[in-house]
Scaffold this active site. Structure first.
Site: not given
Ligand code: NAP
Length: 253
Positions: A37, A90, A156, A160, A189, A191
């Site tokens: 990360d 992820n 986005y 995806k 989700i 988050t």
């Molecule tokens: P999150 O809690 O915001 O976590 C995203 C993480 O990615 C953060 O720790 C961020 O670091 C890190 N990050 C950002 N740029 C990066 C890079 N260049 N290299 C490595 N890490 C990086 O997000 P989440 O909701 O858990 O999402 C995880 C995955 O699930 C993503 O691919 C997202 O698109 C997908 N997803 C999420 C949802 C939803 O509703 N939450 C729905 C469908 C899919 P910083 O905090 O320092 O920026």
């Protein structure tokens, strides 16, 4: 018997949200977990939570949009745990909300760089290694927005959709090499990503988005982690090239 006993698992973006829940679930199932990360204020607390389940867990600072940073991260995993069995690609960001005609090239490239190129960078190095031992399971994080559109999020949505195409192509390429490649398509989700996107902290927006899920709520990171463990483990040994929808019915409409 634990489902991932002694398996070596690489998870990008494992310090918060879905990635952290998957890292904890994998460690609970006996895996040695490497979390990659960006450095963040969550680092110490998140690693403590993961190490509580398996003290061997390590953190690797890595920007997934850098091909060489990912190469070095995978080398560290193999050097530390002796192998790489499972990868969860992820890491993802939301990006600015704009119509295509008003979206800057910079905003477009940033989201594609992390959400699509980042997955390619990881898969390239993971597959190069997994092929040498002819086994592995890769899971890429897509979204319901990898299957349908969503206004003001073209970068986005395109990334995806690309992740699912990349998953299917690689699944075909490596199907007879003992390597399975799948994706997960979560609904919304709860988050930090939803807070950054201005969804979960604005009551009317939150209610509107929830109403798109027939089950009537956002999903939890733990519900996505359950799908991840299924796809990572031998429970899904005949599944490759799929994008598992964990979405409270969003895509059934
Ligand atoms: P999150 O809690 O915001 O976590 C995203 C993480 O990615 C953060 O720790 C961020 O670091 C890190 N990050 C950002 N740029 C990066 C890079 N260049 N290299 C490595 N890490 C990086 O997000 P989440 O909701 O858990 O999402 C995880 C995955 O699930 C993503 O691919 C997202 O698109 C997908 N997803 C999420 C949802 C939803 O509703 N939450 C729905 C469908 C899919 P910083 O905090 O320092 O920026």
């Amino acid at each position: 018997m634990k489902k991932l006993e002694n398996k070596s698992v690489f998870i990008t973006d494992g310090l918060s949200g879905i990635g952290k829940a998957c890292a904890i679930a994998a460690a609970k199932e006996g895996a040695n977990v490497a979390v990659a990360d960006l450095k963040s204020s969550d680092l110490v607390r998140a690693m403590e939570e993961i190490k509580k389940e398996n003290p061997k867990a390590i953190f690797i600072e890595c920007d997934v949009s850098s091909f060489t940073a990912v190469k070095s991260a995978i080398e560290t995993v193999v050097k530390t745990f002796g192998t790489l069995d499972i990868a969860l690609n992820n890491a993802g960001i939301g990006g600015d909300a704009n119509r295509v005609g008003e979206m800057s090239e910079e905003a477009w490239l940033k989201v594609i760089g992390v959400n699509l190129n980042g997955v390619f960078n990881c898969m390239h190095h993971e597959l190069e290694y997994m092929l040498t031992k002819k086994s592995g399971s890769i899971i890429n994080m897509s979204s319901i927005l990898g299957k349908v559109g969503f206004a003001l999020s073209s970068h986005y949505v395109a990334a995806k959709h690309g992740v699912i195409g990349l998953t299917q192509a690689a699944a075909l390429e490596y199907a007879t090499d003992g390597i399975r490649v799948n994706a997960i398509s979560p609904g919304f989700i709860e988050t930090p990503l939803l807070v950054k996107g201005g969804i979960s902290d604005k009551p009317e927006v939150k209610q509107f988005v929830i109403s798109k899920h027939p089950i009537g709520r956002f999903g939890t990171s733990e519900e996505i982690a359950a799908g991840f463990i299924f796809l990572a483990s031998s429970d899904s040994s005949f599944i490759t090239g799929t994008a598992l929808e964990i979405d409270g019915g969003y895509l059934a409409q």
